[in-house]
Design a protein around this motif. Structure first.
Motif, PDB file in Angstrom:
ATOM      1  N   ARG A 175       0.839  -1.190   0.000  1.00 21.22           N
ATOM      2  CA  ARG A 175       0.000   0.000   0.000  1.00 21.22           C
ATOM      3  C   ARG A 175       0.881   1.249   0.000  1.00 21.22           C
ATOM      4  O   ARG A 175       2.018   1.217   0.464  1.00 21.22           O
ATOM      5  CB  ARG A 175      -0.901   0.046   1.245  1.00 21.22           C
ATOM      6  CG  ARG A 175      -1.898  -1.090   1.366  1.00 21.22           C
ATOM      7  CD  ARG A 175      -3.030  -0.973   0.339  1.00 21.22           C
ATOM      8  NE  ARG A 175      -4.075  -1.954   0.589  1.00 21.22           N
ATOM      9  CZ  ARG A 175      -4.073  -3.188   0.122  1.00 21.22           C
ATOM     10  NH1 ARG A 175      -3.044  -3.623  -0.598  1.00 21.22           N
ATOM     11  NH2 ARG A 175      -5.081  -4.018   0.363  1.00 21.22           N
ATOM     12  N   ASP A 217      -1.202   4.911   4.064  1.00 22.01           N
ATOM     13  CA  ASP A 217      -2.445   4.150   3.975  1.00 22.01           C
ATOM     14  C   ASP A 217      -2.650   3.397   5.291  1.00 22.01           C
ATOM     15  O   ASP A 217      -1.752   2.680   5.744  1.00 22.01           O
ATOM     16  CB  ASP A 217      -2.360   3.169   2.803  1.00 22.01           C
ATOM     17  CG  ASP A 217      -3.677   2.474   2.488  1.00 22.01           C
ATOM     18  OD1 ASP A 217      -4.348   2.011   3.432  1.00 22.01           O
ATOM     19  OD2 ASP A 217      -4.041   2.387   1.302  1.00 22.01           O
ATOM     20  N   ARG A 273      -1.686  -0.300   5.448  1.00 21.03           N
ATOM     21  CA  ARG A 273      -0.306  -0.704   5.116  1.00 21.03           C
ATOM     22  C   ARG A 273       0.253  -1.599   6.223  1.00 21.03           C
ATOM     23  O   ARG A 273       0.196  -1.263   7.404  1.00 21.03           O
ATOM     24  CB  ARG A 273       0.547   0.544   4.928  1.00 21.03           C
ATOM     25  CG  ARG A 273       1.971   0.304   4.464  1.00 21.03           C
ATOM     26  CD  ARG A 273       2.509   1.594   3.888  1.00 21.03           C
ATOM     27  NE  ARG A 273       3.944   1.769   3.977  1.00 21.03           N
ATOM     28  CZ  ARG A 273       4.724   2.049   2.937  1.00 21.03           C
ATOM     29  NH1 ARG A 273       4.185   2.175   1.739  1.00 21.03           N
ATOM     30  NH2 ARG A 273       6.008   2.226   3.090  1.00 21.03           N
ATOM     31  N   SER A 329       0.242  -3.557  11.567  1.00 20.81           N
ATOM     32  CA  SER A 329       0.741  -2.245  11.164  1.00 20.81           C
ATOM     33  C   SER A 329       2.113  -2.015  11.789  1.00 20.81           C
ATOM     34  O   SER A 329       2.550  -2.764  12.682  1.00 20.81           O
ATOM     35  CB  SER A 329      -0.210  -1.144  11.638  1.00 20.81           C
ATOM     36  OG  SER A 329      -0.150  -1.031  13.063  1.00 20.81           O
TER      37      SER A 329
END
Length: 209
Positions: free
Chosen positions: A138, A142, A145, A197
């Protein structure tokens, strides 16, 4: 960058496709022969060629090793010495055969690979599911991501690999030095294939003992 990839399984072929797609010059090898990779190469857009493992090691400014850990003794080790090598391997005893040093946690698979090759070794791409590597890149910022952990003792080598991770659409998370850090994202660790993340993964790997 010229990148050699040794191993054309799911991780190796996915990296080849992604890296060639963003303009890196890729040479990929498997355990058989370049001719057996013709179909794969024909499906990839970008600068890529099929070669032998020795040629991939010689070609790459950076070399990714993505083979079963049990086959590391087949690597062209002399051609990997002092190069930046990305270790995407994992030790699975049921597949690779038992290694008492690893089973007793006296060392890590990455430390053994570094000792064998004499490379500036960075452990990365071993702890992300190959389908996420293929599909989940991504843009920066984002919220979807994902992060990829990496570990190593050479800061310059880690910086190069971290840049590649970003280029592929993921956030690098430095798990630390090769021994301690590598343990934080090897099979069995909570960060292995976690799909988190950057903030979540950073908290997880640095909470690990």
């Amino acid at each position: 960058m010229r990148i050699g990839i040794i191993g054309a399984g799911r991780v190796g072929s996915t990296l080849a496709r992604k890296l060639a797609g963003i303009g890196h010059e890729v040479a990929i090898a498997n355990s058989r022969s370049p001719e057996t990779l013709k179909d794969l190469v024909s499906q990839i857009s970008g600068p890529i060629t099929a070669v032998t493992a020795q040629e991939a090691a010689q070609y790459g400014q950076l070399v990714v090793v993505a083979i079963p850990f049990g086959r590391i003794n087949e690597l062209p080790v002399a051609d990997l010495r002092d190069k930046v090598v990305v270790d995407a391997c994992n030790y699975f005893p049921e597949r690779d055969g038992r290694d008492p040093e690893l089973d007793e946690d006296r060392t890590t698979s990455s430390e053994k690979l570094r000792a064998l090759t004499g490379a500036d070794l960075v452990k990365a791409f071993n702890a992300i599911h190959w389908e996420n590597l293929r599909d989940r890149g991504r843009p920066k910022g984002d919220p979807a991501r994902l992060a990829i952990p990496l570990s190593g003792d050479d800061e310059e080598a880690k910086a190069v690999v971290a840049g590649l991770i970003r280029d592929l659409g993921f956030d690098p998370v430095d798990a630390g030095y090769l021994g301690r850090g590598g343990r934080r994202h090897q099979p069995g660790a909570t960060a292995f294939a976690a799909g988190l993340s950057a903030a979540e993964l950073d908290a997880l790997v640095h909470a690990a003992v």
